[in-house]
Write a protein that holds these residues in place. Structure first.
Motif, PDB file in Angstrom:
ATOM      1  N   ARG A  79       0.829  -1.207   0.000  1.00  0.00           N
ATOM      2  CA  ARG A  79       0.000   0.000   0.000  1.00  0.00           C
ATOM      3  C   ARG A  79       0.863   1.255   0.000  1.00  0.00           C
ATOM      4  O   ARG A  79       1.908   1.293   0.642  1.00  0.00           O
ATOM      5  CB  ARG A  79      -0.908   0.032   1.239  1.00  0.00           C
ATOM      6  N   ARG A  81       0.130   5.052   1.150  1.00  0.00           N
ATOM      7  CA  ARG A  81      -0.871   5.859   1.826  1.00  0.00           C
ATOM      8  C   ARG A  81      -0.206   6.991   2.581  1.00  0.00           C
ATOM      9  O   ARG A  81       1.012   6.967   2.824  1.00  0.00           O
ATOM     10  CB  ARG A  81      -1.706   4.993   2.765  1.00  0.00           C
ATOM     11  N   ILE A 100      -6.306   3.306   0.745  1.00  0.00           N
ATOM     12  CA  ILE A 100      -7.331   2.390   0.244  1.00  0.00           C
ATOM     13  C   ILE A 100      -7.341   1.157   1.125  1.00  0.00           C
ATOM     14  O   ILE A 100      -6.297   0.559   1.395  1.00  0.00           O
ATOM     15  CB  ILE A 100      -7.051   2.014  -1.229  1.00  0.00           C
ATOM     16  N   PRO A 105     -11.820  -2.244  -1.169  1.00  0.00           N
ATOM     17  CA  PRO A 105     -10.925  -1.552  -2.101  1.00  0.00           C
ATOM     18  C   PRO A 105     -11.627  -0.628  -3.087  1.00  0.00           C
ATOM     19  O   PRO A 105     -11.127  -0.372  -4.174  1.00  0.00           O
ATOM     20  CB  PRO A 105     -10.230  -2.714  -2.813  1.00  0.00           C
ATOM     21  N   GLN A 107     -13.029   2.356  -1.797  1.00  0.00           N
ATOM     22  CA  GLN A 107     -13.188   3.578  -1.028  1.00  0.00           C
ATOM     23  C   GLN A 107     -11.855   4.047  -0.469  1.00  0.00           C
ATOM     24  O   GLN A 107     -10.956   3.248  -0.226  1.00  0.00           O
ATOM     25  CB  GLN A 107     -14.148   3.368   0.153  1.00  0.00           C
ATOM     26  N   GLY A 108     -11.772   5.362  -0.243  1.00  0.00           N
ATOM     27  CA  GLY A 108     -10.666   5.904   0.522  1.00  0.00           C
ATOM     28  C   GLY A 108     -11.049   5.930   1.988  1.00  0.00           C
ATOM     29  O   GLY A 108     -12.197   6.228   2.331  1.00  0.00           O
ATOM     30  N   ARG A 119     -14.581   7.743   5.839  1.00  0.00           N
ATOM     31  CA  ARG A 119     -14.403   7.119   4.522  1.00  0.00           C
ATOM     32  C   ARG A 119     -14.969   8.003   3.426  1.00  0.00           C
ATOM     33  O   ARG A 119     -15.761   8.914   3.675  1.00  0.00           O
ATOM     34  CB  ARG A 119     -15.082   5.757   4.491  1.00  0.00           C
ATOM     35  N   TYR A 144      -8.835   7.529 -11.202  1.00  0.00           N
ATOM     36  CA  TYR A 144      -8.794   6.317 -10.396  1.00  0.00           C
ATOM     37  C   TYR A 144      -9.041   5.100 -11.269  1.00  0.00           C
ATOM     38  O   TYR A 144      -9.615   5.182 -12.352  1.00  0.00           O
ATOM     39  CB  TYR A 144      -9.815   6.372  -9.256  1.00  0.00           C
ATOM     40  N   PHE A 146     -10.175   1.162 -10.164  1.00  0.00           N
ATOM     41  CA  PHE A 146     -10.458   0.183  -9.122  1.00  0.00           C
ATOM     42  C   PHE A 146     -10.730  -1.205  -9.713  1.00  0.00           C
ATOM     43  O   PHE A 146     -11.216  -2.090  -9.020  1.00  0.00           O
ATOM     44  CB  PHE A 146     -11.629   0.658  -8.254  1.00  0.00           C
TER      45      PHE A 146
END
Length: 199
Positions: A79, A81, A100, A105, A107-108, A119, A144, A146
């Motif tokens: 990760r 972050r 994340i 996975p 959403q922040g 979130r 983004y 995902f």
């Protein structure tokens, strides 16, 4: 400085100790030929020729700059972050992180230590959104993906002269800041990015 093994290091001259190192795996053929470069983007890069051995954008602290990824590799669990400072004048890791979630996975999340604190909205698929149509004569974009094995969020600006950053503050607030040349200060943008978290 560059050490004999090709890594960037920070030395404590008073005790002749290495206090920090990029600690990258560098082949013997490149050890005496690496270069450290601070790019205009703010990314500190250790490289030799076309090979990049380490870059600061892969190791965020409390600040996300344009073109830096916050990401999660769903296969390896790696990760990238943001981690807050302990205090405004204390750069050791603080209580809050933003990134994340491996369990969710799409959403922040901001975590306070190990517990979810707040979130973001849910993201599906791959997209690029124009978040601010006009900031200092530029546009701010949120991209983004995902769907991939490495899910990520990245922010970019249409004009690289615009200085923008997203900051995970010590009290756990995620702030969007824009540099004001006239006052030589960072000002907080009034409207939040859609990646900005909600309680």
């Amino acid at each position: 400085m560059l050490s004999s093994d090709g890594n960037l290091v920070v030395l404590d001259d008073t005790r002749n100790l290495i206090v920090w190192s990029t600690n990258a795996s560098i082949p013997a053929s490149a050890m005496n030929h690496t270069t450290g470069l601070l790019a205009d983007s703010g990314n500190l890069v250790l490289s030799f020729g076309e090979d990049t051995f380490w870059q600061s954008f892969d190791h965020p602290s409390d600040t996300m700059l344009p073109d830096m990824k916050l990401s999660l590799n769903k296969k390896t669990g790696q990760r990238r972050r943001l981690t807050s400072w302990a205090a405004l004048d204390d750069p050791q890791p603080g209580n809050f992180t933003f990134g994340i979630d491996p369990q969710v996975p799409l959403q922040g999340f901001i975590w306070k230590e190990t517990l979810p604190y707040c979130r973001s909205a849910v993201y599906v698929g791959k997209d690029t959104r124009t978040e601010y149509p006009d900031i200092g004569g530029s546009a701010l974009f949120l991209s983004y993906d995902f769907d991939a094995d490495e899910v990520y969020v990245v922010i970019s600006v249409s004009d690289s002269s615009v200085k923008f950053r997203m900051w995970m503050s010590a009290p756990g607030q995620l702030k969007q800041l824009l540099w004001q040349d006239s006052s030589k200060t960072w000002s907080e943008l009034g409207r939040k990015l859609s990646i900005h978290t909600q309680t």
